[in-house]
Design a protein around this motif. Structure first.
Motif, PDB file in Angstrom:
ATOM      1  N   SER A  26      76.364  22.382  60.020  1.00 33.81           N
ATOM      2  CA  SER A  26      74.993  22.027  60.399  1.00 33.81           C
ATOM      3  C   SER A  26      74.835  21.606  61.861  1.00 33.81           C
ATOM      4  O   SER A  26      73.855  22.014  62.501  1.00 33.81           O
ATOM      5  CB  SER A  26      74.444  20.955  59.461  1.00 33.81           C
ATOM      6  N   GLN A  31      72.247  23.398  64.518  1.00 32.88           N
ATOM      7  CA  GLN A  31      71.293  22.702  65.386  1.00 32.88           C
ATOM      8  C   GLN A  31      71.460  23.162  66.827  1.00 32.88           C
ATOM      9  O   GLN A  31      70.474  23.404  67.528  1.00 32.88           O
ATOM     10  CB  GLN A  31      71.473  21.185  65.283  1.00 32.88           C
ATOM     11  N   LEU A  36      68.457  15.109  56.881  1.00 30.93           N
ATOM     12  CA  LEU A  36      68.031  15.713  58.145  1.00 30.93           C
ATOM     13  C   LEU A  36      67.635  14.642  59.152  1.00 30.93           C
ATOM     14  O   LEU A  36      68.005  14.708  60.328  1.00 30.93           O
ATOM     15  CB  LEU A  36      66.856  16.660  57.911  1.00 30.93           C
ATOM     16  N   LYS A  91      70.688  12.617  60.464  1.00 30.29           N
ATOM     17  CA  LYS A  91      71.525  13.395  61.388  1.00 30.29           C
ATOM     18  C   LYS A  91      70.766  13.855  62.631  1.00 30.29           C
ATOM     19  O   LYS A  91      71.373  14.340  63.577  1.00 30.29           O
ATOM     20  CB  LYS A  91      72.102  14.623  60.675  1.00 30.29           C
ATOM     21  N   TYR A 121      68.558  16.370  62.762  1.00 31.22           N
ATOM     22  CA  TYR A 121      68.395  17.822  62.781  1.00 31.22           C
ATOM     23  C   TYR A 121      66.912  18.165  62.822  1.00 31.22           C
ATOM     24  O   TYR A 121      66.109  17.595  62.083  1.00 31.22           O
ATOM     25  CB  TYR A 121      69.040  18.473  61.554  1.00 31.22           C
TER      26      TYR A 121
END
Length: 184
Positions: free
Chosen positions: A93, A97, A126, A129, A131
């Protein structure tokens, strides 16, 4: 463990269709009850074939926005199936990004498809983090439109022509994710 369970366990372990990875995925409870473990497994779609047409449907984004298929017309779209509890997704992930940050100005579109049990789990992850790539939660209705292929994470590149240009199951490493930019 009873003798019957031990015998069942040994015969199950020697069945060549079961891998250690699947055993780890199912956990100890599944390993002790193979019929029950089989029932836990979900039928998953095959990985889309390169060259096949990949239809799109509208979807509500977790951040409150909306994904419309027209946003991807004539553009490259990366579909990314993931989950907040997936350790391989946790590695991929951040790279997704970076790809989003570097390529969205060049026309890249992305749709991250969370398979978490609850949308709140995906949204919290999300946010925690940081993102910002477009993400949806695959509830039952949306899961029919975007069936999760076998494996996790899964990354599919839909080319500008609406056909699958690349399809990968399992974790992509940083250089593999960066290489997806070649389709833009």
């Amino acid at each position: 463990m009873s003798k019957l369970m031990a015998l069942h366990w040994r015969s199950w372990m020697h069945d060549s269709t079961w891998s250690r990875r699947r055993l780890l995925h199912l956990g100890a409870a599944g390993a002790l009850a193979p019929a029950w473990a089989l029932a836990r497994e979900k039928k998953e779609a095959p990985l889309p074939a390169v060259g096949s047409i990949l239809p799109l449907v509208p979807a509500a984004l977790l951040d409150g926005g909306r994904f419309e298929p027209a946003q991807a017309e004539g553009r490259v779209l990366v579909l990314y199936w993931w989950a907040s509890w997936c350790p391989f997704c946790a590695q991929q992930s951040p790279e997704m990004q970076k790809l989003w940050d570097a390529q969205r100005g060049r026309g890249l579109r992305m749709l991250a498809l969370s398979i978490d049990r609850q949308s709140g789990d995906a949204l919290a992850y999300l946010r925690r983090k940081g993102y910002t790539f477009p993400a949806v939660w695959l509830g039952p209705d949306l899961a029919r439109a975007y069936p999760k292929p076998e494996g996790l994470p899964v990354t599919v590149v839909r080319g500008k022509d609406g056909r699958v240009a690349q399809a990968e199951k399992g974790q992509l490493f940083a250089e593999d994710v960066a290489e997806l930019a070649r389709w833009v």
